[in-house]
Design an enzyme around this catalytic site. Sequence first.
Site, short mmCIF file in Angstrom:
data_model
loop_
_atom_site.label_atom_id
_atom_site.label_comp_id
_atom_site.label_asym_id
_atom_site.label_seq_id
_atom_site.Cartn_x
_atom_site.Cartn_y
_atom_site.Cartn_z
N LYS A 96 21.04 0.90 12.45
CA LYS A 96 19.62 1.00 11.78
C LYS A 96 19.39 2.71 12.40
O LYS A 96 18.48 3.19 11.64
CB LYS A 96 18.85 0.26 12.47
CG LYS A 96 18.69 -1.27 12.08
CD LYS A 96 18.07 -1.41 10.85
CE LYS A 96 17.93 -2.75 10.39
NZ LYS A 96 18.97 -4.05 10.85
N GLU A 139 25.62 -13.49 4.91
CA GLU A 139 24.43 -14.13 5.44
C GLU A 139 24.57 -15.21 6.38
O GLU A 139 25.50 -16.10 6.12
CB GLU A 139 23.69 -14.62 4.13
CG GLU A 139 23.27 -13.51 2.78
CD GLU A 139 22.51 -14.18 1.80
OE1 GLU A 139 21.48 -13.84 1.76
OE2 GLU A 139 23.30 -14.71 0.92
N GLY A 189 20.15 -19.15 5.68
CA GLY A 189 19.26 -18.23 4.70
C GLY A 189 20.18 -17.62 3.87
O GLY A 189 20.26 -16.28 3.83
N SER A 222 10.03 -5.54 14.02
CA SER A 222 10.08 -5.47 15.52
C SER A 222 11.56 -5.58 16.05
O SER A 222 11.83 -5.55 17.14
CB SER A 222 9.47 -6.57 16.10
OG SER A 222 9.99 -7.94 15.43
N SER A 253 27.60 -4.53 13.10
CA SER A 253 26.25 -3.92 12.80
C SER A 253 25.63 -3.53 14.10
O SER A 253 24.61 -2.64 14.24
CB SER A 253 25.31 -4.60 11.88
OG SER A 253 25.42 -6.26 12.26
N ASP A 292 19.62 -16.28 0.82
CA ASP A 292 18.65 -15.94 -0.39
C ASP A 292 19.30 -14.83 -1.24
O ASP A 292 19.04 -14.88 -2.37
CB ASP A 292 17.41 -15.48 0.24
CG ASP A 292 17.55 -14.24 1.32
OD1 ASP A 292 18.15 -14.31 2.29
OD2 ASP A 292 17.39 -13.03 0.61
C1 LIG Z 1 19.18 -5.20 10.51
C2 LIG Z 1 20.58 -5.66 10.79
C3 LIG Z 1 21.27 -6.28 9.77
C4 LIG Z 1 20.90 -6.61 8.27
O1 LIG Z 1 20.81 -5.21 7.75
P1 LIG Z 1 20.06 -5.04 6.38
O2 LIG Z 1 20.02 -3.62 6.12
O3 LIG Z 1 18.48 -5.68 6.60
O4 LIG Z 1 20.99 -5.92 5.35
C5 LIG Z 1 22.60 -6.73 10.12
N1 LIG Z 1 22.77 -6.32 11.70
C6 LIG Z 1 22.14 -5.70 12.58
C7 LIG Z 1 22.64 -5.86 13.93
C8 LIG Z 1 20.84 -5.58 12.21
O5 LIG Z 1 20.11 -4.86 13.02
#
Ligand SMILES: *Cc1c(COP(=O)(O)O)cnc(C)c1O
Length: 325
Positions: free
Chosen positions: A60, A211, A215, A85, A311, A217
Amino acid sequence: MTSRGVAIDLPSYADVERAAARLEGVAHRTPVLTSHTADARTGAGLFFKCENLQRAGAFKFRGAYNAVRALVPEQRKRGVVTFSSGNHAQALALACRLQQTTATIVMPKDAPATKVQATMGYGGEIVFYDRYTEDREAIACDLATRRGLAIIPPFDHHDVIAGQGTAAKELLEEAGPLDVLVTPLGGGGLLSGSVLSARALAPHCEVWGVEPEAGDDARQSLQKGEIVTIPPPRSIADGAIVTHIGERPFAVLRRENVQTAVASDAELFAALRFFAERMKIVVEPTGCLGLAAVLNGSIPVQGKRVGIVLSGGNVDTASLAKFLA
Ligand SMILES: *Cc1c(COP(=O)(O)O)cnc(C)c1O
């Protein structure tokens, strides 16, 4: 065009390249790890892009920093606001501190203390709201108007998507052409940015988003050809529990024929334990979605070179101990 019929400006790979230049020397170029055990278990060659080791603990930071950097200087000086948050809040607070401006974060009064502390630790200003009686987006809009702040949402934003695409760009540059690229899928910022990089650097690479099973979606939305909203899902993958995908991500994923899969909470725990035991890394449950879907067989990988984006790594130690037990 959006679902409301308004034209939106979608990011391109050139925007990802611009984001990469802005992030140079600021974001970590995170390592790409491999595992013989994971390869043996799946019959594939897996390349793990470790965004759990990114600044503020998740990919992020890339989108948040790029979005703040893309503002005109006067706007950047006035500051930004967001209503997420989770990891986006911490990332935005850090991105703002590094660019000498302020991040205002609208958070529920009952947000976990660790998240509040982490966001404040990076210098974010928190405005609390009651999630049962108040609307967080309305509060953010009101703050934006009264204080002249720019709203930077967590995924449905041109420069956020472009920034998120830089992780897959680095992965493809390092691992070489991949046959399959897999990322977690919440609001779709990470996946839509990733597919821009994949189409530019490995045109034959299949791109998959995963996903939480509870969820799905995005799967429903892609099937139906329009954005579907679901009730708030319950899953341990707290970074990917959204009620609907963003308009910009949806438009990109649809155009690029991205595929989706799901993973259950039990499969996420198994993947989390695999990362800890075998690879000695801490990955938060949401970050485990990619490997969980490869291990549960919903993405065909036999004999292929597969990139998996881990991620994030933000999980408090008490929860981690419970997950590992
Ligand atoms: C936000 C987040 C996601 C999902 O990312 P999107 O861009 O909302 O699809 C996946 N893994 C982590 C650790 C995140 O913080």
